[in-house]
Design a protein around this motif. Structure first.
Motif, mmCIF file in Angstrom:
data_model
loop_
_atom_site.group_PDB
_atom_site.id
_atom_site.type_symbol
_atom_site.label_atom_id
_atom_site.label_comp_id
_atom_site.label_asym_id
_atom_site.label_seq_id
_atom_site.Cartn_x
_atom_site.Cartn_y
_atom_site.Cartn_z
ATOM 1 N N SER A 190 25.975 -30.615 0.788
ATOM 2 C CA SER A 190 25.267 -29.341 0.902
ATOM 3 C C SER A 190 24.284 -29.356 2.067
ATOM 4 O O SER A 190 24.236 -28.416 2.869
ATOM 5 C CB SER A 190 24.526 -29.034 -0.401
ATOM 6 O OG SER A 190 23.762 -27.864 -0.283
ATOM 7 N N VAL A 191 23.514 -30.423 2.177
ATOM 8 C CA VAL A 191 22.538 -30.534 3.269
ATOM 9 C C VAL A 191 23.250 -30.547 4.608
ATOM 10 O O VAL A 191 22.834 -29.885 5.574
ATOM 11 C CB VAL A 191 21.678 -31.802 3.091
ATOM 12 C CG1 VAL A 191 20.822 -32.051 4.335
ATOM 13 C CG2 VAL A 191 20.797 -31.684 1.852
ATOM 14 N N ARG A 192 24.332 -31.273 4.680
ATOM 15 C CA ARG A 192 25.073 -31.396 5.943
ATOM 16 C C ARG A 192 25.528 -30.022 6.440
ATOM 17 O O ARG A 192 25.392 -29.705 7.623
ATOM 18 C CB ARG A 192 26.272 -32.317 5.712
ATOM 19 C CG ARG A 192 27.120 -32.571 6.939
ATOM 20 C CD ARG A 192 28.329 -33.405 6.576
ATOM 21 N NE ARG A 192 27.969 -34.722 6.130
ATOM 22 C CZ ARG A 192 28.511 -35.345 5.075
ATOM 23 N NH1 ARG A 192 29.440 -34.741 4.354
ATOM 24 N NH2 ARG A 192 28.125 -36.549 4.732
ATOM 25 N N HIS A 193 26.052 -29.208 5.536
ATOM 26 C CA HIS A 193 26.613 -27.922 5.957
ATOM 27 C C HIS A 193 25.565 -26.821 6.102
ATOM 28 O O HIS A 193 25.720 -25.933 6.946
ATOM 29 C CB HIS A 193 27.689 -27.473 4.966
ATOM 30 C CG HIS A 193 28.941 -28.284 5.017
ATOM 31 N ND1 HIS A 193 29.853 -28.189 6.047
ATOM 32 C CD2 HIS A 193 29.432 -29.222 4.167
ATOM 33 C CE1 HIS A 193 30.857 -29.028 5.830
ATOM 34 N NE2 HIS A 193 30.624 -29.669 4.692
ATOM 35 N N LEU A 194 24.514 -26.866 5.288
ATOM 36 C CA LEU A 194 23.556 -25.758 5.268
ATOM 37 C C LEU A 194 22.267 -26.029 6.038
ATOM 38 O O LEU A 194 21.597 -25.083 6.459
ATOM 39 C CB LEU A 194 23.201 -25.397 3.818
ATOM 40 C CG LEU A 194 24.363 -24.916 2.937
ATOM 41 C CD1 LEU A 194 23.848 -24.552 1.548
ATOM 42 C CD2 LEU A 194 25.068 -23.731 3.580
ATOM 43 N N ASP A 195 21.904 -27.295 6.233
ATOM 44 C CA ASP A 195 20.594 -27.600 6.815
ATOM 45 C C ASP A 195 20.671 -28.334 8.142
ATOM 46 O O ASP A 195 19.646 -28.803 8.649
ATOM 47 C CB ASP A 195 19.772 -28.442 5.818
ATOM 48 C CG ASP A 195 19.597 -27.728 4.496
ATOM 49 O OD1 ASP A 195 19.158 -26.563 4.505
ATOM 50 O OD2 ASP A 195 19.906 -28.325 3.442
ATOM 51 N N THR A 196 21.865 -28.460 8.683
ATOM 52 C CA THR A 196 22.025 -29.134 9.974
ATOM 53 C C THR A 196 23.037 -28.346 10.811
ATOM 54 O O THR A 196 23.774 -27.506 10.271
ATOM 55 C CB THR A 196 22.541 -30.588 9.811
ATOM 56 O OG1 THR A 196 23.946 -30.545 9.502
ATOM 57 C CG2 THR A 196 21.787 -31.330 8.720
ATOM 58 N N VAL A 231 6.331 -33.497 -0.592
ATOM 59 C CA VAL A 231 6.673 -32.920 0.704
ATOM 60 C C VAL A 231 7.346 -31.585 0.479
ATOM 61 O O VAL A 231 8.305 -31.475 -0.278
ATOM 62 C CB VAL A 231 7.627 -33.853 1.498
ATOM 63 C CG1 VAL A 231 7.989 -33.218 2.826
ATOM 64 C CG2 VAL A 231 6.944 -35.185 1.709
ATOM 65 N N GLY A 232 6.885 -30.563 1.141
ATOM 66 C CA GLY A 232 7.416 -29.228 0.943
ATOM 67 C C GLY A 232 8.653 -28.993 1.772
ATOM 68 O O GLY A 232 8.887 -29.678 2.773
ATOM 69 N N GLU A 233 9.398 -27.996 1.389
ATOM 70 C CA GLU A 233 10.653 -27.646 2.101
ATOM 71 C C GLU A 233 10.357 -27.269 3.556
ATOM 72 O O GLU A 233 11.114 -27.573 4.445
ATOM 73 C CB GLU A 233 11.319 -26.469 1.352
ATOM 74 C CG GLU A 233 12.574 -25.934 1.996
ATOM 75 C CD GLU A 233 13.810 -26.613 1.463
ATOM 76 O OE1 GLU A 233 14.911 -26.301 1.957
ATOM 77 O OE2 GLU A 233 13.691 -27.472 0.574
ATOM 78 N N GLU A 234 9.206 -26.599 3.754
ATOM 79 C CA GLU A 234 8.930 -26.108 5.103
ATOM 80 C C GLU A 234 8.660 -27.245 6.087
ATOM 81 O O GLU A 234 8.708 -27.061 7.288
ATOM 82 C CB GLU A 234 7.735 -25.157 5.068
ATOM 83 C CG GLU A 234 6.404 -25.821 4.706
ATOM 84 C CD GLU A 234 6.225 -26.004 3.195
ATOM 85 O OE1 GLU A 234 5.163 -26.503 2.772
ATOM 86 O OE2 GLU A 234 7.149 -25.612 2.445
ATOM 87 N N ASP A 235 8.374 -28.461 5.552
ATOM 88 C CA ASP A 235 8.053 -29.580 6.443
ATOM 89 C C ASP A 235 9.279 -30.311 6.937
ATOM 90 O O ASP A 235 9.166 -31.233 7.721
ATOM 91 C CB ASP A 235 7.163 -30.588 5.688
ATOM 92 C CG ASP A 235 5.827 -29.967 5.306
ATOM 93 O OD1 ASP A 235 5.363 -29.091 6.043
ATOM 94 O OD2 ASP A 235 5.285 -30.332 4.242
ATOM 95 N N THR A 236 10.482 -29.939 6.471
ATOM 96 C CA THR A 236 11.672 -30.735 6.777
ATOM 97 C C THR A 236 12.773 -29.935 7.440
ATOM 98 O O THR A 236 13.907 -30.342 7.467
ATOM 99 C CB THR A 236 12.230 -31.372 5.487
ATOM 100 O OG1 THR A 236 12.563 -30.313 4.598
ATOM 101 C CG2 THR A 236 11.235 -32.306 4.868
ATOM 102 N N GLY A 237 12.447 -28.782 7.984
ATOM 103 C CA GLY A 237 13.485 -27.961 8.613
ATOM 104 C C GLY A 237 14.080 -28.669 9.815
ATOM 105 O O GLY A 237 13.386 -29.292 10.592
ATOM 106 N N THR A 238 15.395 -28.527 9.939
ATOM 107 C CA THR A 238 16.085 -29.210 11.025
ATOM 108 C C THR A 238 16.824 -28.250 11.915
ATOM 109 O O THR A 238 17.498 -28.665 12.839
ATOM 110 C CB THR A 238 17.067 -30.248 10.461
ATOM 111 O OG1 THR A 238 17.976 -29.553 9.597
ATOM 112 C CG2 THR A 238 16.333 -31.320 9.701
ATOM 113 N N ARG A 239 16.774 -26.957 11.635
ATOM 114 C CA ARG A 239 17.503 -25.989 12.454
ATOM 115 C C ARG A 239 16.523 -25.148 13.247
ATOM 116 O O ARG A 239 15.471 -24.819 12.758
ATOM 117 C CB ARG A 239 18.375 -25.099 11.586
ATOM 118 C CG ARG A 239 19.657 -25.803 11.159
ATOM 119 C CD ARG A 239 20.616 -24.801 10.537
ATOM 120 N NE ARG A 239 21.935 -25.408 10.421
ATOM 121 C CZ ARG A 239 22.982 -24.778 9.957
ATOM 122 N NH1 ARG A 239 22.909 -23.527 9.588
ATOM 123 N NH2 ARG A 239 24.139 -25.376 9.891
#
Length: 239
Positions: A190-196, A231-239
């Motif tokens: 899921s992370v691979r397809h949606l967050d990268t 750690v919040g979601e907003e701190d780990t955005g990769t896109r």
């Protein structure tokens, strides 16, 4: 050329054998014809009326249950055969049965069809309930392993991975057992397809393994963030 005599094996368990002739035939009794069906008496063709079978109705082969029940309900019945020149043998075409018997047989088969329909509905509801319970358990295991993962995202991952018939990791033996490896695989996918930018890299022609290497750090960063509830979601955005 058709054989002169009808083989006994053409109509097992039947006293009467009716033939669909391959050549025009006239009734030896009433001289009517050409006959669509006939019965041989003393090697002479007779129409169904002369043979006292004219009140029967034809039921073509194909529905085994309906044929069996129609013959059970019918006090008088006959097997209908036709000679196959290419194969050199008689083949069953259907049966002749009493019309009320056929109607009763059809009612019994319809009742069975309705029972099967209701059973399919019950089975579908049961499977849906099982799937819902499994998806809930899968999402709970995601949140146990990754407490920082948003709940709606965990449910989304679970629903995708555990879709019945999809062949995805959630439907594998390991997935059904809620093994940690299977759950982690579902989250990583899921992370691979949606967050990268993984999908974009593939569309640009980068080989799959090269694309995975390129986004591996971003995937690991997101997994690390979800493992750490602080750690919040907003701190780990990769896109």
């Amino acid at each position: 050329m058709a054989p002169a005599a009808l083989p006994v094996s053409a109509a097992p368990h039947s006293r009467f054998v009716v033939v669909q002739p391959i050549r025009p035939k006239l009734c030896a009794g009433c001289r009517r014809g050409p006959l669509a069906m006939l019965i041989l008496e003393d090697a002479a063709p007779r129409c169904l009326d002369c043979a006292d079978l004219g009140h029967l109705v034809f039921l073509a082969r194909g529905d085994t249950a309906l044929t069996r029940r129609a013959r059970e309900e019918s006090g008088l019945s006959a097997v209908v055969v036709r000679f196959n020149r290419r194969k050199g043998r008689y083949e069953r075409q259907g049966v002749l049965v009493e019309e009320p018997a056929l109607a009763q047989a059809e009612e019994r088969c319809l009742a069975d069809a309705e029972s099967r329909r209701r059973r399919r509905i019950r089975d579908a509801r049961r499977r849906a309930a099982q799937d819902a319970r499994f998806a809930e358990a899968f999402a709970a295991e995601i949140l146990r392993l990754f407490p920082g993962c948003p709940q709606d995202r965990a449910q989304e991952i679970s629903a995708h991975a555990s879709l019945r018939g999809s062949g995805r990791v959630g439907r594998s033996a390991a997935g059904r057992a809620l093994s940690e490896g299977a759950v982690v695989c579902a989250v990583v996918a899921s992370v691979r397809h949606l967050d990268t930018p993984y999908d974009r890299l593939l569309m640009n022609g980068l080989p799959r393994y090269a694309a995975r290497r390129q986004i591996a750090a971003a995937v690991e960063a997101r997994l690390r963030a979800w493992r750490d509830t602080g750690v919040g979601e907003e701190d780990t955005g990769t896109r």
